[in-house]
Design an enzyme around this catalytic site. Structure first.
Site, PDB file in Angstrom:
ATOM      1  N   LEU A   1       0.839  -1.200   0.000  1.00 15.11           N
ATOM      2  CA  LEU A   1       0.000   0.000   0.000  1.00 15.11           C
ATOM      3  C   LEU A   1       0.869   1.244   0.000  1.00 15.11           C
ATOM      4  O   LEU A   1       1.772   1.365   0.825  1.00 15.11           O
ATOM      5  CB  LEU A   1      -0.909  -0.001   1.230  1.00 15.11           C
ATOM      6  CG  LEU A   1      -1.642   1.314   1.545  1.00 15.11           C
ATOM      7  CD1 LEU A   1      -2.630   1.666   0.431  1.00 15.11           C
ATOM      8  CD2 LEU A   1      -2.368   1.215   2.890  1.00 15.11           C
ATOM      9  N   SER A   2       0.588   2.176  -0.893  1.00  9.09           N
ATOM     10  CA  SER A   2       1.237   3.485  -0.930  1.00  9.09           C
ATOM     11  C   SER A   2       2.756   3.318  -1.074  1.00  9.09           C
ATOM     12  O   SER A   2       3.214   2.787  -2.083  1.00  9.09           O
ATOM     13  CB  SER A   2       0.855   4.274   0.316  1.00  9.09           C
ATOM     14  OG  SER A   2       1.238   5.634   0.201  1.00  9.09           O
ATOM     15  N   ALA A   3       3.542   3.758  -0.083  1.00  7.81           N
ATOM     16  CA  ALA A   3       4.986   3.544  -0.169  1.00  7.81           C
ATOM     17  C   ALA A   3       5.297   2.063  -0.257  1.00  7.81           C
ATOM     18  O   ALA A   3       6.255   1.648  -0.929  1.00  7.81           O
ATOM     19  CB  ALA A   3       5.687   4.164   1.039  1.00  7.81           C
TER      20      ALA A   3
ATOM     21  N   SER B   1       4.690   1.053  -3.796  1.00  6.77           N
ATOM     22  CA  SER B   1       5.822   1.475  -4.622  1.00  6.77           C
ATOM     23  C   SER B   1       7.002   0.531  -4.429  1.00  6.77           C
ATOM     24  O   SER B   1       7.723   0.217  -5.384  1.00  6.77           O
ATOM     25  CB  SER B   1       6.221   2.906  -4.255  1.00  6.77           C
ATOM     26  OG  SER B   1       5.110   3.787  -4.378  1.00  6.77           O
TER      27      SER B   1
ATOM     28  N   ILE C   1      -0.938  -1.075  -4.780  1.00  9.03           N
ATOM     29  CA  ILE C   1      -2.140  -0.394  -4.280  1.00  9.03           C
ATOM     30  C   ILE C   1      -1.778   1.050  -3.957  1.00  9.03           C
ATOM     31  O   ILE C   1      -0.966   1.312  -3.071  1.00  9.03           O
ATOM     32  CB  ILE C   1      -2.685  -1.090  -3.024  1.00  9.03           C
ATOM     33  CG1 ILE C   1      -2.877  -2.589  -3.271  1.00  9.03           C
ATOM     34  CG2 ILE C   1      -3.997  -0.442  -2.575  1.00  9.03           C
ATOM     35  CD1 ILE C   1      -3.057  -3.407  -2.003  1.00  9.03           C
TER      36      ILE C   1
END
Length: 360
Positions: A143-145, A148, A167
């Site tokens: 999720l998010s970072a 990535s 995500i």
């Protein structure tokens, strides 16, 4: 600006409230491992059904989160109990990043054989060897970072993973320092699909077959712009040799799904902000950046990977055109209520047009 953006991703950031009726603890337990060049922590969970030959799912938390906190919100361990896979949850340390974000933009952490990427790969190897798991069924989601960083792992260690999920994240190669990270979060760099794909191909000597990829993003995400989902789609469609125009389109529990057989899928939730969509009546607990959406992101991803049964609520595909009036009727008033984000309307409407949801 970096601190301001990260504050919105923190569990104790603006609008954070105590979660009600959530489990008090996650079953994740910390384990030692080596080597650990990225100085990360390793947490794991093996439900009773995860014996020899079980699949492994690696889950990466977002900024300001812990491995256990992310698990409680997303429901990965609860899903593991139902479907019989093992869970590996790497955790960032504040000494590496004061906001406990995975360093998905630092060259020394996103290069094969170095830093945080090498630590996560070492954790996977430790899980496979210690618990005799199925090396052909290893998956990663974040999720998010964390999303990535999942993109980083899929590019730098593609031979480890049968599938992955990004995500609300940023595509691999979009950033190589904090300035790049900020710019890419505001809007993905402009590259052709081939250029995006070349970044993945250059990250290792691997030649395929490539992991299947699931991409999830909210249309109202004002932390990581939705253009990053489009860039991730361009990146992995090129890696897989897929035509962007060959997608099948359907509505699933209020989300727009584009899919290319079992190799690539993209879910867009037009009214979702920054976070992970959950269905708390299934698995997961609502809270900051764990967003009640009536669709279980974790369960859908697991089904796409081929873990367990199909999602409980399977809807017949419907024409996107038939639901456009409802989407626009709900979307435009929401945008009008956000005067502090004068560019948000253009960003979201442009994104919807790019996905073919709005034709005018």
């Amino acid at each position: 600006m970096w601190k301001k953006l990260v504050a919105w991703m923190r569990l104790d950031g603006p609008g954070a409230k105590p979660l009600e009726n959530q489990p008090k603890t996650s079953p994740l337990a910390e384990s030692p491992f080596a080597p650990n060049p990225g100085n990360l922590r390793m947490f794991q969970y093996l439900p009773s059904g995860a014996g020899d030959g079980a699949a492994l799912v690696v889950v990466l938390h977002g900024c300001g989160q812990t491995a256990q906190g992310y698990d409680l919100g997303a429901g990965w361990c609860r899903l593991a109990e139902q479907l019989g896979f093992a869970v590996l949850a790497p955790e960032q340390k504040a000494v590496n990043n004061p906001h406990t974000c995975f360093d998905w933009f630092n060259p020394e952490d996103i290069t094969r054989g170095e830093g945080e990427a090498a630590s996560i790969a070492a954790m996977v190897a430790a899980m496979l060897e210690t618990h005799r798991l199925d090396a052909r069924r290893v998956f990663i989601a974040g999720l998010s970072a964390g999303g990535s960083m999942a993109a980083v792992m899929l590019a730098t260690y593609p031979e480890l993973f049968a599938g992955g999920a990004i995500i609300a994240g940023v595509p691999y190669g979009a950033a190589h320092d904090v300035r790049d990270a900020l710019e890419s979060m505001r809007g993905a760099p402009l590259h052709t699909p081939e250029q995006w794909g070349d970044m993945v191909r250059a990250a290792s000597s691997y030649v395929g077959p490539w992991p299947k990829i699931s991409i999830w993003h909210g249309g109202l995400d004002n932390v990581v712009n939705i253009s990053n989902a489009q860039a991730s789609l361009a990146q992995w469609s090129d890696v897989h040799g897929l035509s962007l125009t060959a997608a099948r389109q359907e509505m699933v529990d209020g989300a727009v799904r584009l899919n290319w057989d079992d190799r690539l899928e993209v879910y867009t939730l037009p009214l979702l902000g920054h976070g992970m969509p959950i269905a708390s009546q299934d698995v997961g607990e609502p809270g900051p950046f764990m967003l009640e959406a009536g669709i279980s992101c974790a369960r859908r991803i697991a089904a796409f990977w081929g873990l367990g049964q199909k999602p409980r609520a399977v809807l017949k595909p419907v024409s996107v055109a038939s639901v456009l009036p409802a989407i626009e009727a709900a979307l435009v008033p929401r945008l009008a209520e956000a005067p502090a984000e004068p560019q948000m309307e253009n960003l979201v409407l442009r994104a919807l047009k790019a996905l073919g949801l709005i034709k005018r």
